[in-house]
Design a protein around this motif. Structure first.
Motif, PDB file in Angstrom:
ATOM      1  N   ALA A 104      57.364  65.154  67.443  1.00  0.00           N
ATOM      2  CA  ALA A 104      57.538  66.048  66.297  1.00  0.00           C
ATOM      3  C   ALA A 104      56.962  67.418  66.652  1.00  0.00           C
ATOM      4  O   ALA A 104      55.966  67.515  67.380  1.00  0.00           O
ATOM      5  N   HIS A 105      57.581  68.473  66.142  1.00  0.00           N
ATOM      6  CA  HIS A 105      57.145  69.844  66.462  1.00  0.00           C
ATOM      7  C   HIS A 105      56.845  70.585  65.163  1.00  0.00           C
ATOM      8  O   HIS A 105      57.672  70.632  64.254  1.00  0.00           O
ATOM      9  N   ALA A 106      55.674  71.159  65.087  1.00  0.00           N
ATOM     10  CA  ALA A 106      55.302  71.972  63.926  1.00  0.00           C
ATOM     11  C   ALA A 106      56.121  73.258  63.905  1.00  0.00           C
ATOM     12  O   ALA A 106      56.635  73.699  64.944  1.00  0.00           O
ATOM     13  N   PRO A 107      56.256  73.907  62.744  1.00  0.00           N
ATOM     14  CA  PRO A 107      57.023  75.164  62.681  1.00  0.00           C
ATOM     15  C   PRO A 107      56.339  76.274  63.467  1.00  0.00           C
ATOM     16  O   PRO A 107      55.111  76.312  63.594  1.00  0.00           O
ATOM     17  N   TYR A 108      57.150  77.184  63.988  1.00  0.00           N
ATOM     18  CA  TYR A 108      56.607  78.315  64.737  1.00  0.00           C
ATOM     19  C   TYR A 108      55.748  79.228  63.857  1.00  0.00           C
ATOM     20  O   TYR A 108      54.881  79.952  64.363  1.00  0.00           O
ATOM     21  N   PHE A 139      63.443  62.028  71.835  1.00  0.00           N
ATOM     22  CA  PHE A 139      63.889  63.313  71.313  1.00  0.00           C
ATOM     23  C   PHE A 139      62.757  63.975  70.544  1.00  0.00           C
ATOM     24  O   PHE A 139      61.755  63.354  70.215  1.00  0.00           O
ATOM     25  N   ALA A 140      62.934  65.270  70.283  1.00  0.00           N
ATOM     26  CA  ALA A 140      61.992  66.049  69.486  1.00  0.00           C
ATOM     27  C   ALA A 140      62.706  66.557  68.238  1.00  0.00           C
ATOM     28  O   ALA A 140      63.938  66.655  68.215  1.00  0.00           O
ATOM     29  N   PHE A 141      61.934  66.861  67.224  1.00  0.00           N
ATOM     30  CA  PHE A 141      62.501  67.406  65.988  1.00  0.00           C
ATOM     31  C   PHE A 141      61.446  68.259  65.308  1.00  0.00           C
ATOM     32  O   PHE A 141      60.238  68.021  65.460  1.00  0.00           O
ATOM     33  N   PHE A 142      61.887  69.260  64.565  1.00  0.00           N
ATOM     34  CA  PHE A 142      60.960  70.058  63.779  1.00  0.00           C
ATOM     35  C   PHE A 142      60.664  69.348  62.466  1.00  0.00           C
ATOM     36  O   PHE A 142      61.568  68.822  61.810  1.00  0.00           O
ATOM     37  N   THR A 143      59.406  69.334  62.098  1.00  0.00           N
ATOM     38  CA  THR A 143      58.985  68.645  60.878  1.00  0.00           C
ATOM     39  C   THR A 143      59.469  69.360  59.622  1.00  0.00           C
ATOM     40  O   THR A 143      59.502  68.769  58.541  1.00  0.00           O
ATOM     41  N   ARG A 144      59.807  70.629  59.760  1.00  0.00           N
ATOM     42  CA  ARG A 144      60.325  71.462  58.675  1.00  0.00           C
ATOM     43  C   ARG A 144      61.042  72.638  59.329  1.00  0.00           C
ATOM     44  O   ARG A 144      61.019  72.762  60.552  1.00  0.00           O
ATOM     45  N   ASN A 145      61.682  73.473  58.571  1.00  0.00           N
ATOM     46  CA  ASN A 145      62.361  74.627  59.150  1.00  0.00           C
ATOM     47  C   ASN A 145      61.418  75.351  60.112  1.00  0.00           C
ATOM     48  O   ASN A 145      60.314  75.728  59.727  1.00  0.00           O
ATOM     49  N   PRO A 146      61.823  75.530  61.384  1.00  0.00           N
ATOM     50  CA  PRO A 146      60.906  76.150  62.349  1.00  0.00           C
ATOM     51  C   PRO A 146      60.477  77.560  61.974  1.00  0.00           C
ATOM     52  O   PRO A 146      59.432  78.029  62.424  1.00  0.00           O
ATOM     53  N   ARG A 147      61.262  78.246  61.135  1.00  0.00           N
ATOM     54  CA  ARG A 147      60.912  79.602  60.707  1.00  0.00           C
ATOM     55  C   ARG A 147      60.505  79.646  59.237  1.00  0.00           C
ATOM     56  O   ARG A 147      60.324  80.725  58.680  1.00  0.00           O
ATOM     57  N   ASN A 173      47.731  73.488  55.360  1.00  0.00           N
ATOM     58  CA  ASN A 173      48.465  72.616  54.444  1.00  0.00           C
ATOM     59  C   ASN A 173      49.699  72.008  55.103  1.00  0.00           C
ATOM     60  O   ASN A 173      50.031  70.834  54.874  1.00  0.00           O
ATOM     61  N   ALA A 174      50.387  72.803  55.921  1.00  0.00           N
ATOM     62  CA  ALA A 174      51.578  72.299  56.604  1.00  0.00           C
ATOM     63  C   ALA A 174      51.218  71.188  57.581  1.00  0.00           C
ATOM     64  O   ALA A 174      51.889  70.146  57.630  1.00  0.00           O
ATOM     65  N   MET A 175      50.162  71.383  58.365  1.00  0.00           N
ATOM     66  CA  MET A 175      49.775  70.356  59.325  1.00  0.00           C
ATOM     67  C   MET A 175      49.294  69.091  58.621  1.00  0.00           C
ATOM     68  O   MET A 175      49.652  67.971  59.019  1.00  0.00           O
ATOM     69  N   ALA A 176      48.500  69.241  57.579  1.00  0.00           N
ATOM     70  CA  ALA A 176      48.019  68.069  56.839  1.00  0.00           C
ATOM     71  C   ALA A 176      49.189  67.285  56.257  1.00  0.00           C
ATOM     72  O   ALA A 176      49.223  66.046  56.319  1.00  0.00           O
ATOM     73  N   ASP A 177      50.158  67.999  55.700  1.00  0.00           N
ATOM     74  CA  ASP A 177      51.334  67.346  55.130  1.00  0.00           C
ATOM     75  C   ASP A 177      52.158  66.663  56.220  1.00  0.00           C
ATOM     76  O   ASP A 177      52.618  65.525  56.056  1.00  0.00           O
ATOM     77  N   ASP A 178      52.362  67.340  57.341  1.00  0.00           N
ATOM     78  CA  ASP A 178      53.121  66.760  58.441  1.00  0.00           C
ATOM     79  C   ASP A 178      52.483  65.467  58.938  1.00  0.00           C
ATOM     80  O   ASP A 178      53.169  64.463  59.168  1.00  0.00           O
ATOM     81  N   LEU A 179      51.175  65.472  59.119  1.00  0.00           N
ATOM     82  CA  LEU A 179      50.497  64.287  59.630  1.00  0.00           C
ATOM     83  C   LEU A 179      50.566  63.133  58.644  1.00  0.00           C
ATOM     84  O   LEU A 179      50.707  61.970  59.044  1.00  0.00           O
TER      85      LEU A 179
END
Length: 282
Positions: A71-75, A34-42, A92-98
């Protein structure tokens, strides 16, 4: 409860209730990935990570034979935005997600490369690669995936050549791959309906099939080359069921995780998963 089918298929699930809840929902849908957004996509802020929930999910994942997660980064994350504050957010979002994904080792992190907003594709490529070089670290256990894009507006990643240009600039070569979206490449002009073998041969020549790590399996509301990015349910769009079945059966693709991003509710996803499992085994 490991699947007998070789088709690894699932859909996007809501991460609001945590990883264990997503795992249970996947099993309920007869999905094994499955896939999921790492945070609210918007939005921007990520939900606090519950390490007890992660541990429970990892045990459940092993017990039920769930495979590689996507995992999917926000749009809203645009690594090549013209405005510096938007690039800072993306960084910052990508660094935090990783960093957070290190608690779920061995999975995939997919993102839309971004839109250059009039700066030109070459500048966009430079900025995207620069962010990747800033945030990817040698010890990480997550592979970062550039997604193939439909080419609407000033999107970067509308061609295999643009993705290769980004990849060539990434320092940690073993941490970078590609997610191929069937709707996006169709809308981008690649004829996966009538010439799938030729498209994959072109992908292999330009990028390399060894870099292809996941498939977003979607039909398209649009004619080929429309550059519009409008997903349709499987078999209800311009690509068609027969062509998408050839995708899941193709020797170069059949062992990859397939993620449905079709306009569906849970019951609709369950129907598509069941239909495609049947077609894969037929």
């Amino acid at each position: 409860m490991i699947k007998t089918s070789q088709l690894h298929i699932g859909c996007h699930l809501s991460s609001a209730k945590g990883f264990l809840a997503m795992g249970r929902e996947a099993v309920k849908l007869d999905a094994d990935v499955f896939a999921f957004f790492t945070r609210n996509p918007r939005g921007g802020r990520a939900k606090e990570l519950d390490l007890d929930d992660v541990a429970a999910f990892l045990a459940y994942k092993e017990e039920h034979g769930l495979g590689t997660l996507v995992a999917h980064a926000p749009y809203t994350m645009n690594a090549c935005a013209a405005k510096e504050n938007l690039r800072v957010f993306a960084h910052n979002a990508m660094a935090d997600d990783l960093a957070r994904l290190e608690h779920l080792p061995g999975n995939l992190y997919n993102f839309h490369p971004g839109s250059h907003v009039g700066q030109g594709a070459e500048k966009g490529i430079e900025l995207i690669a620069g962010q990747l070089n800033d945030v990817i670290f040698p010890e990480q256990k997550t592979t970062v995936l550039l997604e193939t894009m439909a080419g609407k507006g000033t999107e970067v990643g509308r061609s295999f050549e643009e993705l290769r240009a980004i990849i060539d600039r990434v320092e940690q070569q073993d941490k970078i791959g590609v997610c191929l979206d069937t709707c996006h490449v169709w809308d981008g002009g690649y004829d996966i309906q009538n010439h799938l073998d030729e498209v994959l041969t072109e992908f292999d020549k330009i990028i390399g099939l060894d870099r292809l790590k996941a498939i977003h399996l979607n039909d398209s509301q649009n004619e080929r080359g429309s550059h519009k990015d409008r997903h349709a349910r499987i078999g209800e769009g311009k690509i068609g069921l027969e062509a998408l079945v050839r995708v899941i059966r193709h020797d170069a693709l059949k062992n990859l995780p397939f993620i449905l991003e079709t306009p569906n509710d849970a019951a609709g996803y369950a129907r598509e998963i069941a239909m495609l499992r049947g077609k894969a085994e037929a």
